[in-house]
Design an enzyme around this catalytic site. Structure first.
Site, PDB file in Angstrom:
ATOM      1  N   LYS A 111       1.019  -1.318  -0.055  1.00 30.79           N
ATOM      2  CA  LYS A 111       0.244  -0.288   0.133  1.00 30.79           C
ATOM      3  C   LYS A 111       0.510   1.137  -0.286  1.00 30.79           C
ATOM      4  O   LYS A 111       0.773   2.093  -1.279  1.00 30.79           O
ATOM      5  CB  LYS A 111      -0.926  -0.237   1.542  1.00 30.79           C
ATOM      6  N   ARG A 141      -9.845   1.428   9.324  1.00 29.54           N
ATOM      7  CA  ARG A 141      -9.501  -0.896   9.007  1.00 29.54           C
ATOM      8  C   ARG A 141      -9.508  -1.641   9.944  1.00 29.54           C
ATOM      9  O   ARG A 141     -11.125  -2.423   9.755  1.00 29.54           O
ATOM     10  CB  ARG A 141      -8.596  -0.329   9.906  1.00 29.54           C
ATOM     11  N   ARG A 149      11.347  -6.240   5.956  1.00 25.39           N
ATOM     12  CA  ARG A 149      11.268  -4.880   5.325  1.00 25.39           C
ATOM     13  C   ARG A 149      11.956  -4.091   5.418  1.00 25.39           C
ATOM     14  O   ARG A 149      11.993  -4.753   7.122  1.00 25.39           O
ATOM     15  CB  ARG A 149       9.517  -4.451   4.917  1.00 25.39           C
ATOM     16  N   ARG A 196      11.192  -1.291  11.152  1.00 28.68           N
ATOM     17  CA  ARG A 196      10.028  -0.655  11.170  1.00 28.68           C
ATOM     18  C   ARG A 196       9.968  -2.216  12.934  1.00 28.68           C
ATOM     19  O   ARG A 196       9.413  -3.376  13.088  1.00 28.68           O
ATOM     20  CB  ARG A 196       8.698  -0.420  11.391  1.00 28.68           C
ATOM     21  N   ARG A 256      -1.306  -8.753  13.608  1.00 28.08           N
ATOM     22  CA  ARG A 256      -1.960  -7.656  12.243  1.00 28.08           C
ATOM     23  C   ARG A 256      -2.758  -7.887  11.014  1.00 28.08           C
ATOM     24  O   ARG A 256      -3.543  -7.459  10.759  1.00 28.08           O
ATOM     25  CB  ARG A 256      -0.510  -6.891  11.635  1.00 28.08           C
TER      26      ARG A 256
HETATM   27  P1  ADP Z   1       0.656  -1.752   8.103  1.00 29.29           P
HETATM   28  O1  ADP Z   1      -0.975  -1.373   7.324  1.00 29.29           O
HETATM   29  O2  ADP Z   1       1.708  -2.711   7.968  1.00 29.29           O
HETATM   30  O3  ADP Z   1       0.299  -2.790   9.417  1.00 29.29           O
HETATM   31  P2  ADP Z   1       0.190   0.919   8.793  1.00 29.29           P
HETATM   32  O4  ADP Z   1       1.631   1.590   9.461  1.00 29.29           O
HETATM   33  O5  ADP Z   1      -0.633   0.993   8.545  1.00 29.29           O
HETATM   34  O6  ADP Z   1       1.082  -0.375   8.791  1.00 29.29           O
HETATM   35  O7  ADP Z   1      -0.254   0.451  10.658  1.00 29.29           O
HETATM   36  C1  ADP Z   1       0.788   0.401  12.225  1.00 29.29           C
HETATM   37  C2  ADP Z   1       0.090   0.418  13.386  1.00 29.29           C
HETATM   38  O8  ADP Z   1      -0.816   1.455  13.100  1.00 29.29           O
HETATM   39  C3  ADP Z   1      -1.006  -1.089  13.284  1.00 29.29           C
HETATM   40  O9  ADP Z   1      -0.940  -1.808  13.929  1.00 29.29           O
HETATM   41  C4  ADP Z   1      -2.423   0.185  14.812  1.00 29.29           C
HETATM   42  O10 ADP Z   1      -1.366  -0.350  15.698  1.00 29.29           O
HETATM   43  C5  ADP Z   1      -1.970   1.474  13.538  1.00 29.29           C
HETATM   44  N1  ADP Z   1      -2.670   2.346  13.265  1.00 29.29           N
HETATM   45  C6  ADP Z   1      -3.200   2.187  11.883  1.00 29.29           C
HETATM   46  N2  ADP Z   1      -4.285   2.366  11.036  1.00 29.29           N
HETATM   47  C7  ADP Z   1      -4.787   2.943  11.970  1.00 29.29           C
HETATM   48  C8  ADP Z   1      -6.322   2.810  12.093  1.00 29.29           C
HETATM   49  N3  ADP Z   1      -6.684   3.640  11.176  1.00 29.29           N
HETATM   50  N4  ADP Z   1      -6.862   2.513  13.106  1.00 29.29           N
HETATM   51  C9  ADP Z   1      -6.247   2.286  14.442  1.00 29.29           C
HETATM   52  N5  ADP Z   1      -5.149   1.463  14.464  1.00 29.29           N
HETATM   53  C10 ADP Z   1      -4.174   1.961  13.321  1.00 29.29           C
END
Ligand code: ADP
Ligand code: ZN
Length: 210
Positions: free
Chosen positions: A13, A88, A122, A153, A164
Site C-alpha cells: 500500500k 480499518r 522489510r 519497523r 496485524r
Molecule cells: P500496516 O498496514 O503495515 O500494518 P500501518 O503503518 O498502517 O501498518 O499501521 C501501523 C499500526 O498503527 C497498526 O498496527 C495500528 O496499531 C495503528 N493504526 C494505523 N492505522 C490505524 C487505524 N485506522 N485504526 C487503528 N489503528 C491504526
C-alpha cells in the site's frame, strides 16, 4: 479525487500510495505514519498509541477517527486525498461516511502466504519512507533513492505481524464487502507484479474516475 487504499499489511500500500498521490496531486494520509510521527515526538497521542502499534492491535477508534476527521479539514485536502490505513474496521468506515464522500476504494489483493516474509524482511527509509526487502539489499543500509538510513519497523517482527494479519482478516477485510455494496471497490492483484506494473494498472482505472 477522494480515495481509500485497502489491502493487507505488506500488500504494498505504502509504495502505491506515494505514487498515486504524486500523480493526481492529492495528499497521502497514512494513519500509521501519523501514529509513528507522534510516537517519535513523544506527544500525548504517541504515548497512547505506542502499546497498540507495538503489539499490532488497533489504536482505539475514537482517537483514530478524531485524528482523521480533523486532518481532512486541512487546506491541502481541497484537491482530494488518499487514505492509507484508514478505515480499518466497520466502525471507522461508518464514521468516515458521516464526514467524507469517497470516490473510489483501491483494493490490493495479495497471496497471504507472502506477507509474513515481506514484512519481517522489510527495511524502510527513515527519510523518504521507501521500502526495501533484505533479500535484495545485499547488506546495503542506505536508501537508493535519497541516501537516507534504512531501518526495521518495530512492528515488523513475527509475533506482531501475526497479530496485524489477524486484525486485518477479522476487522479490515470485511470492508471490501462494505465498499463493494456501494459500488466503490476497484480490485487489483499485487502478488507477483513489480510495483510499477501494478501502478500502471491502477492509473488506467483511476484516470477514468477523475
Ligand atoms: P500496516 O498496514 O503495515 O500494518 P500501518 O503503518 O498502517 O501498518 O499501521 C501501523 C499500526 O498503527 C497498526 O498496527 C495500528 O496499531 C495503528 N493504526 C494505523 N492505522 C490505524 C487505524 N485506522 N485504526 C487503528 N489503528 C491504526
Ligand atoms: Zn529514502
Amino acid at each position: 479525487m477522494k480515495l481509500i487504499l485497502l489491502g493487507a499489511p505488506g500488500a504494498g500500500k505504502g509504495t502505491q500510495a506515494t505514487k498515486i498521490a504524486e500523480r493526481y496531486g492529492i495528499v497521502h494520509i497514512s494513519t500509521g505514519d501519523i501514529f509513528r510521527a507522534n510516537i517519535k515526538n513523544g506527544t500525548e497521542i504517541g504515548l497512547l498509541a505506542k502499546s497498540y502499534t507495538d503489539s499490532g492491535k488497533l489504536v482505539p477508534d475514537e482517537v483514530t477517527v478524531a485524528i482523521v476527521k480533523d486532518r481532512l479539514t486541512w487546506d491541502d485536502c481541497k484537491n482530494g486525498y488518499l487514505l492509507d490505513g484508514f478505515p480499518r474496521n466497520l466502525y471507522q468506515a461508518e464514521a468516515l461516511d458521516t464526514f467524507a464522500n469517497i470516490d473510489g476504494v483501491v483494493n490490493i489483493n495479495i497471496d497471504p502466504n507472502l506477507l509474513m516474509d515481506r514484512l519481517c524482511g522489510r527495511r524502510v527509509c527513515r527519510e523518504c519512507g521507501e521500502s526495501y526487502h533484505v533479500s535484495t539489499l545485499n547488506g546495503v543500509t542506505t536508501c537508493a533513492r535519497c541516501g537516507g538510513e534504512l531501518y526495521q519497523r518495530k512492528d515488523d517482527n513475527p509475533e506482531t505481524v501475526g497479530e496485524r494479519l489477524a486484525v486485518y482478516n477479522e476487522q479490515t477485510a470485511p470492508l471490501i464487502d462494505y465498499y463493494g455494496k456501494k459500488g466503490l471497490i476497484l480490485n487489483f492483484t499485487g502478488s507477483e507484479a513489480p510495483a510499477d506494473v501494478l501502478f500502471g494498472e491502477i492509473v488506467k482505472v483511476l484516470d477514468k474516475l477523475q
